[in-house]
Motif scaffolding. Sequence first.
Motif, short mmCIF file in Angstrom:
data_model
loop_
_atom_site.label_atom_id
_atom_site.label_comp_id
_atom_site.label_asym_id
_atom_site.label_seq_id
_atom_site.Cartn_x
_atom_site.Cartn_y
_atom_site.Cartn_z
N THR A 1 0.84 -1.19 0.00
CA THR A 1 0.00 0.00 0.00
C THR A 1 0.87 1.25 0.00
O THR A 1 1.95 1.21 0.60
N PRO A 2 0.48 2.31 -0.70
CA PRO A 2 -0.77 2.46 -1.45
C PRO A 2 -0.64 1.87 -2.84
O PRO A 2 0.46 1.74 -3.38
N LYS A 3 -1.77 1.53 -3.44
CA LYS A 3 -1.79 1.06 -4.81
C LYS A 3 -1.68 2.24 -5.78
O LYS A 3 -0.99 2.18 -6.79
N THR A 4 -2.38 3.33 -5.45
CA THR A 4 -2.44 4.49 -6.34
C THR A 4 -1.53 5.60 -5.82
O THR A 4 -1.52 5.89 -4.63
N VAL A 5 -0.79 6.21 -6.73
CA VAL A 5 0.09 7.33 -6.40
C VAL A 5 -0.77 8.58 -6.32
O VAL A 5 -1.54 8.88 -7.23
N ALA A 6 -0.64 9.32 -5.21
CA ALA A 6 -1.44 10.54 -5.01
C ALA A 6 -0.89 11.70 -5.83
O ALA A 6 0.29 11.74 -6.18
N SER A 7 -1.78 12.63 -6.15
CA SER A 7 -1.34 13.87 -6.81
C SER A 7 -0.69 14.73 -5.74
O SER A 7 -1.03 14.61 -4.58
N PRO A 8 0.25 15.58 -6.03
CA PRO A 8 0.76 15.95 -7.35
C PRO A 8 1.85 15.02 -7.88
O PRO A 8 2.30 15.17 -9.02
N ALA A 9 2.27 14.03 -7.10
CA ALA A 9 3.33 13.12 -7.57
C ALA A 9 2.90 12.37 -8.82
O ALA A 9 3.70 12.17 -9.74
N ALA A 10 1.65 11.95 -8.88
CA ALA A 10 1.15 11.22 -10.05
C ALA A 10 1.18 12.11 -11.29
O ALA A 10 1.61 11.67 -12.37
N GLU A 11 0.74 13.34 -11.15
CA GLU A 11 0.73 14.26 -12.29
C GLU A 11 2.16 14.55 -12.75
O GLU A 11 2.43 14.59 -13.96
N ARG A 12 3.07 14.72 -11.81
CA ARG A 12 4.48 14.96 -12.14
C ARG A 12 5.06 13.76 -12.89
O ARG A 12 5.76 13.92 -13.89
N ALA A 13 4.72 12.55 -12.45
CA ALA A 13 5.23 11.33 -13.11
C ALA A 13 4.73 11.25 -14.55
O ALA A 13 5.49 10.89 -15.45
N VAL A 14 3.46 11.59 -14.77
CA VAL A 14 2.92 11.55 -16.14
C VAL A 14 3.63 12.58 -17.00
O VAL A 14 4.06 12.28 -18.12
N ARG A 15 3.77 13.79 -16.49
CA ARG A 15 4.43 14.85 -17.28
C ARG A 15 5.87 14.46 -17.62
O ARG A 15 6.32 14.63 -18.75
N GLU A 16 6.60 13.94 -16.64
CA GLU A 16 7.99 13.55 -16.87
C GLU A 16 8.08 12.38 -17.85
O GLU A 16 8.96 12.36 -18.72
N GLY A 17 7.18 11.42 -17.73
CA GLY A 17 7.18 10.28 -18.64
C GLY A 17 6.87 10.69 -20.07
O GLY A 17 7.51 10.22 -21.02
N MET A 18 5.89 11.55 -20.23
CA MET A 18 5.54 12.02 -21.57
C MET A 18 6.69 12.82 -22.17
O MET A 18 7.02 12.66 -23.35
N ALA A 19 7.31 13.67 -21.37
CA ALA A 19 8.44 14.48 -21.87
C ALA A 19 9.59 13.57 -22.30
O ALA A 19 10.23 13.82 -23.32
N ALA A 20 9.84 12.51 -21.52
CA ALA A 20 10.93 11.58 -21.87
C ALA A 20 10.66 10.88 -23.20
O ALA A 20 11.61 10.48 -23.88
N CYS A 21 9.40 10.76 -23.56
CA CYS A 21 9.03 10.12 -24.83
C CYS A 21 8.82 11.14 -25.94
O CYS A 21 8.41 10.77 -27.05
N GLY A 22 9.05 12.41 -25.65
CA GLY A 22 8.89 13.45 -26.66
C GLY A 22 7.46 13.88 -26.89
O GLY A 22 7.18 14.57 -27.87
N VAL A 23 6.55 13.48 -26.02
CA VAL A 23 5.14 13.85 -26.18
C VAL A 23 4.92 15.19 -25.47
O VAL A 23 5.19 15.32 -24.28
N THR A 24 4.42 16.16 -26.23
CA THR A 24 4.23 17.49 -25.65
C THR A 24 2.76 17.84 -25.45
O THR A 24 2.44 18.74 -24.69
N SER A 25 1.87 17.15 -26.13
CA SER A 25 0.44 17.43 -26.00
C SER A 25 -0.29 16.15 -25.63
O SER A 25 -0.22 15.15 -26.35
#
Length: 143
Positions: free
Chosen positions: A39-63
């Motif tokens: 536990t926990p299963k789900t990552v709380a915000s803002p850490a979850a939002e930061r992880a998504v933004r960082e992951g997308m940026a690492a893949c070159g996704v901007t939108s």
Amino acid sequence: MKLFTHSGTVTPQQSKTNIDLSFTVPEGVDAVRVVYTYTPKTVASPAAERAVREGMAACGVTSFDLAAQLPVKNLITLSFDDPEGYRGACHRQPNEQHILLGTDSTPGILNRPVTAGTWHAVLNVHYAGCTVQYTLTAEGVSA
């Protein structure tokens, strides 16, 4: 009979690593029953939002639609080795699992008699987006 209980902590720095927990199975055990929770299963915000933004940026996704990428979930699965070698893996999503190892094992685990000796339960840390607490208990079952 209780063979092993271990509680611990996984940090985000341990993502993409394995944690080996060893325990001894004595003679006369017909099956090993494992209960594993984290536990926990789900990552709380803002850490979850930061992880998504960082992951997308690492893949070159901007939108992208941030809300469509949530929730972000921790994933720590299990694999097992017995004295004979690899026994199997349970790469399942639930953060509470009940696993049986023996001649009638849980799917993903080889069906074979239990061998006395040193066993390994390996936590496969696929992703830990925050600090995660886990407990693993192994119990020997005799006919």
